[in-house]
Design a protein around this motif. Structure first.
Motif, PDB file in Angstrom:
ATOM      1  N   ARG A 115       0.799  -1.230   0.000  1.00  0.00           N
ATOM      2  CA  ARG A 115       0.000   0.000   0.000  1.00  0.00           C
ATOM      3  C   ARG A 115       0.832   1.281   0.000  1.00  0.00           C
ATOM      4  O   ARG A 115       0.535   2.199  -0.764  1.00  0.00           O
ATOM      5  CB  ARG A 115      -0.958   0.000   1.194  1.00  0.00           C
ATOM      6  N   LEU A 164      -2.827   5.898  -4.337  1.00  0.00           N
ATOM      7  CA  LEU A 164      -3.972   5.579  -3.488  1.00  0.00           C
ATOM      8  C   LEU A 164      -5.155   5.066  -4.296  1.00  0.00           C
ATOM      9  O   LEU A 164      -5.769   4.050  -3.942  1.00  0.00           O
ATOM     10  CB  LEU A 164      -4.387   6.822  -2.691  1.00  0.00           C
ATOM     11  N   ARG A 165      -5.470   5.736  -5.391  1.00  0.00           N
ATOM     12  CA  ARG A 165      -6.647   5.337  -6.163  1.00  0.00           C
ATOM     13  C   ARG A 165      -6.467   3.948  -6.769  1.00  0.00           C
ATOM     14  O   ARG A 165      -7.370   3.106  -6.710  1.00  0.00           O
ATOM     15  CB  ARG A 165      -6.938   6.357  -7.255  1.00  0.00           C
ATOM     16  N   TRP A 223      -4.503   1.627  -5.663  1.00  0.00           N
ATOM     17  CA  TRP A 223      -4.510   0.646  -4.581  1.00  0.00           C
ATOM     18  C   TRP A 223      -5.917   0.324  -4.149  1.00  0.00           C
ATOM     19  O   TRP A 223      -6.259  -0.855  -3.970  1.00  0.00           O
ATOM     20  CB  TRP A 223      -3.719   1.173  -3.385  1.00  0.00           C
ATOM     21  N   ARG A 224      -6.752   1.316  -3.990  1.00  0.00           N
ATOM     22  CA  ARG A 224      -8.129   1.067  -3.536  1.00  0.00           C
ATOM     23  C   ARG A 224      -8.906   0.249  -4.555  1.00  0.00           C
ATOM     24  O   ARG A 224      -9.657  -0.656  -4.192  1.00  0.00           O
ATOM     25  CB  ARG A 224      -8.839   2.389  -3.247  1.00  0.00           C
ATOM     26  N   TRP A 225      -8.758   0.584  -5.832  1.00  0.00           N
ATOM     27  CA  TRP A 225      -9.443  -0.191  -6.858  1.00  0.00           C
ATOM     28  C   TRP A 225      -8.952  -1.636  -6.861  1.00  0.00           C
ATOM     29  O   TRP A 225      -9.744  -2.588  -6.944  1.00  0.00           O
ATOM     30  CB  TRP A 225      -9.225   0.447  -8.232  1.00  0.00           C
ATOM     31  N   HIS A 256      -7.399  -3.366  -4.400  1.00  0.00           N
ATOM     32  CA  HIS A 256      -7.747  -4.054  -3.162  1.00  0.00           C
ATOM     33  C   HIS A 256      -9.227  -4.403  -3.142  1.00  0.00           C
ATOM     34  O   HIS A 256      -9.614  -5.514  -2.740  1.00  0.00           O
ATOM     35  CB  HIS A 256      -7.381  -3.173  -1.971  1.00  0.00           C
ATOM     36  N   THR A 257     -10.059  -3.466  -3.584  1.00  0.00           N
ATOM     37  CA  THR A 257     -11.506  -3.722  -3.616  1.00  0.00           C
ATOM     38  C   THR A 257     -11.842  -4.849  -4.576  1.00  0.00           C
ATOM     39  O   THR A 257     -12.678  -5.711  -4.280  1.00  0.00           O
ATOM     40  CB  THR A 257     -12.262  -2.442  -4.018  1.00  0.00           C
ATOM     41  N   ARG A 310     -17.890   3.710   1.536  1.00  0.00           N
ATOM     42  CA  ARG A 310     -16.584   4.330   1.336  1.00  0.00           C
ATOM     43  C   ARG A 310     -16.420   4.938  -0.050  1.00  0.00           C
ATOM     44  O   ARG A 310     -15.418   5.580  -0.325  1.00  0.00           O
ATOM     45  CB  ARG A 310     -15.465   3.304   1.594  1.00  0.00           C
ATOM     46  N   VAL A 324     -15.746   3.836  -3.075  1.00  0.00           N
ATOM     47  CA  VAL A 324     -14.449   3.478  -3.650  1.00  0.00           C
ATOM     48  C   VAL A 324     -14.290   4.038  -5.052  1.00  0.00           C
ATOM     49  O   VAL A 324     -13.192   4.453  -5.456  1.00  0.00           O
ATOM     50  CB  VAL A 324     -14.297   1.936  -3.652  1.00  0.00           C
ATOM     51  N   MET A 356     -12.754   7.505  -5.028  1.00  0.00           N
ATOM     52  CA  MET A 356     -11.522   7.753  -4.283  1.00  0.00           C
ATOM     53  C   MET A 356     -10.437   8.305  -5.200  1.00  0.00           C
ATOM     54  O   MET A 356     -10.204   7.793  -6.286  1.00  0.00           O
ATOM     55  CB  MET A 356     -11.012   6.453  -3.650  1.00  0.00           C
TER      56      MET A 356
END
Length: 200
Positions: free
Chosen positions: A131, A136-137, A139-141, A143-144, A188, A190, A193
Motif C-alpha cells: 500500500r 492511493l486510487r 490501490w483502492r481499486w 484491493h476492492t 466508502r 471506492v 476515491m
C-alpha cells in the motif's frame, strides 16, 4: 449501549454459529484430525470475511477508527493463515487433488471457485503490504477488486459444497458476507476515491 450490544451480539452469532455447526457435523465422525482442521479453517476464514468490511467501514460500535484499522489488519493476517491452513491441510490429506485445484485442472466447479477465492485473498494481502508504494486510487481499486473476488468466490465455493457446513447457517453467513462487502464499498465510495474537483 443497547445498539452496541445488539450489533456485537449479531456479529458473534453470525461468526460462531456456522463454525460450531460445522464442528458438530456427523460427517466429521470418521475423518482424520488434519482433515477436520482444514475444513474448520475454511469456515473460520469465511467468518473472518464478514468482519473485514465491517471493520474498515467503521460499522462496529465502540471501536475508534484507528483501532478498527488495526483490528482490520490483524483480522486480515488471520484470514491469510486460515486460508493457508485450509489449503495445506487438504494438501496433506490428498496432494493430487489440491494440485489440480491450484492449477485450475479440477473438474469440480466448487474447486475452481475456491482456487479463485484463495488467490484473491493472497492478492489482497500482497496489496495491503504494498500500500505505501502504490498510488492511493489504484490501490483502492485493486484491493476492492481482490476482496470482492475473494468474497464472491468463497460464497460460491461454500454453497456448492454439500459437506460439514450446516445449510441454513451457511446460507445466512454467505448473504451477510456479500451484503457487508457491498455496504462497505458503497459507504466508502471506492469509485470516487482519489478524484478531486476541478478548479475553475
Amino acid at each position: 449501549m443497547l445498539r452496541a450490544v445488539l450489533m456485537w451480539g449479531v456479529l458473534a452469532a453470525a461468526v460462531c454459529v456456522p463454525v460450531i455447526a460445522a464442528a458438530s457435523s456427523p460427517l466429521l465422525q470418521w475423518r482424520d484430525p488434519i482433515y477436520i482442521f482444514a475444513g474448520l479453517a475454511g469456515v473460520v476464514g469465511m467468518a473472518l470475511l464478514l468482519m473485514q468490511p465491517l471493520l474498515i467501514a467503521g460499522a462496529l460500535p465502540g471501536l475508534s477508527q484507528a483501532n478498527a484499522r488495526k483490528l482490520h489488519r490483524a483480522t486480515g493476517a488471520l484470514l491469510l493463515l486460515a486460508v493457508a491452513g485450509h489449503v495445506v491441510g487438504l494438501w496433506i490429506t490428498s496432494p493430487p487433488d489440491v494440485i489440480d485445484v491450484l492449477l485450475f485442472r479440477s473438474p469440480a466447479p466448487f474447486a475452481i471457485w475456491g482456487a479463485l477465492a484463495m488467490w484473491a485473498v493472497f492478492a489482497a494481502g500482497l496489496l495491503a503490504v504494498l500500500r505505501p508504494r502504490l498510488p492511493l486510487r489504484a490501490w483502492r481499486w485493486g484491493h476492492t477488486a481482490a476482496v470482492s473476488l475473494a468474497a464472491l468466490g468463497t460464497v460460491v465455493h461454500a454453497l456448492q459444497i454439500v459437506g460439514t457446513m450446516e445449510m441454513i447457517s451457511k446460507t445466512a453467513l454467505s448473504a451477510l458476507v456479500l451484503a457487508a462487502l457491498a455496504w462497505a464499498i458503497a459507504r466508502r465510495r471506492v469509485w470516487s476515491m482519489g478524484l478531486r474537483p476541478r478548479r475553475t
